[in-house]
Scaffold this motif. Structure first.
Motif, mmCIF file in Angstrom:
data_model
loop_
_atom_site.group_PDB
_atom_site.id
_atom_site.type_symbol
_atom_site.label_atom_id
_atom_site.label_comp_id
_atom_site.label_asym_id
_atom_site.label_seq_id
_atom_site.Cartn_x
_atom_site.Cartn_y
_atom_site.Cartn_z
ATOM 1 N N THR A 162 0.825 -1.214 0.000
ATOM 2 C CA THR A 162 0.000 0.000 0.000
ATOM 3 C C THR A 162 0.858 1.263 0.000
ATOM 4 O O THR A 162 0.331 2.370 0.029
ATOM 5 N N GLY A 163 2.194 1.108 -0.019
ATOM 6 C CA GLY A 163 3.086 2.269 -0.052
ATOM 7 C C GLY A 163 3.178 2.879 -1.453
ATOM 8 O O GLY A 163 2.411 2.512 -2.361
ATOM 9 N N SER A 172 2.678 1.369 8.556
ATOM 10 C CA SER A 172 3.531 2.303 9.305
ATOM 11 C C SER A 172 3.793 3.556 8.482
ATOM 12 O O SER A 172 4.107 4.607 9.025
ATOM 13 N N ASN A 173 3.684 3.446 7.156
ATOM 14 C CA ASN A 173 3.885 4.643 6.324
ATOM 15 C C ASN A 173 2.830 4.704 5.215
ATOM 16 O O ASN A 173 3.110 5.178 4.110
ATOM 17 N N SER A 174 1.642 4.197 5.486
ATOM 18 C CA SER A 174 0.603 4.148 4.440
ATOM 19 C C SER A 174 -0.730 3.855 5.114
ATOM 20 O O SER A 174 -0.810 3.760 6.337
ATOM 21 N N SER A 175 -1.767 3.699 4.300
ATOM 22 C CA SER A 175 -3.069 3.282 4.833
ATOM 23 C C SER A 175 -3.744 2.458 3.747
ATOM 24 O O SER A 175 -3.198 2.306 2.648
ATOM 25 N N ASP A 176 -4.967 1.971 4.046
ATOM 26 C CA ASP A 176 -5.629 1.162 3.015
ATOM 27 C C ASP A 176 -6.293 2.028 1.945
ATOM 28 O O ASP A 176 -6.838 1.516 0.979
ATOM 29 N N GLU A 177 -6.207 3.363 2.090
ATOM 30 C CA GLU A 177 -6.841 4.244 1.112
ATOM 31 C C GLU A 177 -6.214 4.063 -0.289
ATOM 32 O O GLU A 177 -6.921 4.084 -1.297
ATOM 33 N N SER A 178 -4.882 3.878 -0.332
ATOM 34 C CA SER A 178 -4.247 3.720 -1.654
ATOM 35 C C SER A 178 -4.803 2.477 -2.349
ATOM 36 O O SER A 178 -5.055 2.495 -3.556
ATOM 37 N N LEU A 179 -5.016 1.399 -1.569
ATOM 38 C CA LEU A 179 -5.536 0.171 -2.184
ATOM 39 C C LEU A 179 -6.971 0.370 -2.668
ATOM 40 O O LEU A 179 -7.346 -0.100 -3.750
ATOM 41 N N LYS A 180 -7.758 1.103 -1.874
ATOM 42 C CA LYS A 180 -9.139 1.365 -2.322
ATOM 43 C C LYS A 180 -9.116 2.064 -3.679
ATOM 44 O O LYS A 180 -9.897 1.750 -4.573
ATOM 45 N N GLY A 227 9.490 -1.877 4.279
ATOM 46 C CA GLY A 227 10.705 -1.428 4.955
ATOM 47 C C GLY A 227 10.600 0.051 5.247
ATOM 48 O O GLY A 227 9.659 0.720 4.808
ATOM 49 N N LEU A 228 11.554 0.524 6.022
ATOM 50 C CA LEU A 228 11.608 1.954 6.332
ATOM 51 C C LEU A 228 12.639 2.596 5.419
ATOM 52 O O LEU A 228 13.624 1.959 5.055
#
Ligand code: NAD
Ligand code: WQD
Length: 339
Positions: free
Chosen positions: A10-11, A35-43, A83-84
């Motif tokens: 999702t990054g 940790s650096n994203s959300s599920d919004e990108s996948l939506k 990863g970070l």
């Protein structure tokens, strides 16, 4: 190779790659701890493609979860983005970086081994070359000493994966060394959404253009480059994403252990970036010349010939499209994925 586990899917780079995988009819399973994203990108990816991916929220350091994912899906290969990546933060919190990037990858490989999954594409970085001794950078140059724990963690993972292959040639491992990703999907629906003050040049420029930041600090104008500012090989994130689909095809041919640069071969200076961005966006990008940033090199760009020969991959989009697409994403989503 039809069913792919995408860690960190999702990054920024992951979401653009998942989009292309879905478009190419792969079955996609994502593992991301947000940790650096959300599920919004996948939506949004699902909205663009009209197709669905399976999403697990969780960590690559969680062995039980990895085993659950591998037992619930017949996974053919893994694309490992998780990863970070913040260079400055890695200097302050080295253990956090080694734990996420190095131990996390080790744990993922152990779970792959236990579940008889031997195909992996790893997100490495041009940072493993260290301070370039010659340009353009080609894959046979010895790796250098990255100047920060983030870069070291990428190099250590490369070495670990090489040892894994040496011990068992059943593994198929593609190491992709990215140059400087920029741009966004042309829909303007997905793009890079950095937390806080951006470290990287393109998101900083776009935030100056929207008025969120007052001016760009140009880190040094006394390098031995075309105009004294740092030169980098910016590559459109869609081209980069496409490199992963080509790498999957390579895994099917029994790749062994292979390493490819993903870059355009063309370097641009900071001021050339600013000029192109101003042209395509019609926005002014005020800047000030400030001292050099510690750890920066003067110039870094790829020799991309090997990826062209071995993968049939070349970057197709230029700086203009990177600036146009970054601007469309930023101006349509001034707060990124946050509503
Ligand atoms: P990103 O931060 O947008 O994506 C990384 C994703 O991994 C995020 O969604 C994050 O939530 C997830 N993640 C982090 N740690 C995790 C963990 N322990 N378990 C599960 N998920 C975890 O970054 P990106 O720019 O898309 O980069 C993807 C990969 O490419 C990273 O490995 C990065 O180091 C590498 N890379 C990036 C660049 C760049 O400039 N963007 C350059 C070279 C290499
Ligand atoms: C590009 C150029 C800066 C910001 C980093 C990591 C590398 C990889 C990609 C993850 C340089 C200048 C930047 C600003 C500026 N990351 N600059 N003002 O440093 O090439 O690479 O990101 O894997 O490992 O080190 O990219 O975008 O930070 O900088 O003048 O506010 O822009 O000095 O010349 P870099 P960048």
């Amino acid at each position: 190779m039809k069913s792919i586990l995408v860690t960190g899917g999702t990054g920024y780079i992951g979401s653009h790659t998942v989009l292309q995988l879905l478009e190419a009819d792969y079955k996609v399973v994502i593992l991301d701890n947000f940790s650096n994203s959300s599920d919004e990108s996948l939506k949004r990816v699902q909205e663009i493609t009209g197709k669905k991916a399976d999403l697990y929220e969780g960590d690559i350091r969680d062995t039980a979860l990895l085993n659950k994912v591998f037992s619930e899906h017949k996974i053919d290969g893994v694309i490992h983005f998780a990863g970070l990546k913040a260079v400055g933060e890695s200097v302050e919190k080295p253990l956090m970086y080694y734990e996420n990037n190095l131990y996390g990858t080790l744990n993922l490989c152990k779970a792959m081994q236990a579940n008889d999954v031997n195909n992996i594409v790893f997100s490495s970085s041009a940072t493993v070359y260290g301070d370039p001794t010659e340009l353009p950078l080609h894959e046979n140059l010895p790796t250098g000493s990255p100047t920060n724990p983030y870069g070291q963690s990428k190099l250590m993972v490369e070495l670990m994966l090489a040892d894994l292959y040496k011990a068992n040639n059943k593994w198929n491992i593609v190491l992709l060394r990215y140059f400087n990703p920029a741009g966004a999907h042309p829909s303007g629906l997905i793009g890079e959404d950095p937390n806080g003050i951006p470290n990287n040049l393109m998101p900083f420029i776009t935030q100056v253009a929207t008025g969120k930041r007052e001016y760009l600090s140009v880190f040094g104008d006394d390098y031995d480059t075309v105009d004294g500012t740092g030169v980098r090989d910016y590559i459109h994130v869609d081209d980069l994403a496409n490199g992963h689909l080509k790498a999957l095809a390579k895994l099917e041919d029994k790749a062994g252990l292979v390493t490819y640069n993903l870059g355009t071969g063309q370097g641009y200076s900071v001021l050339e970036m600013v000029t192109m961005f101003e042209q395509v966006s019609g926005q002014k990008v005020p800047y000030k010349i400030t001292p050099r940033r510690g750890g920066d090199v003067a110039a870094c760009y790829a020799d991309p010939k090997l990826a062209a020969q071995a993968l049939g991959w070349t970057a197709e989009k230029g700086l203009k499209e990177m600036c146009e697409d970054s601007w469309r994403w930023q101006s349509n989503n001034p707060n990124g994925y946050k509503a």
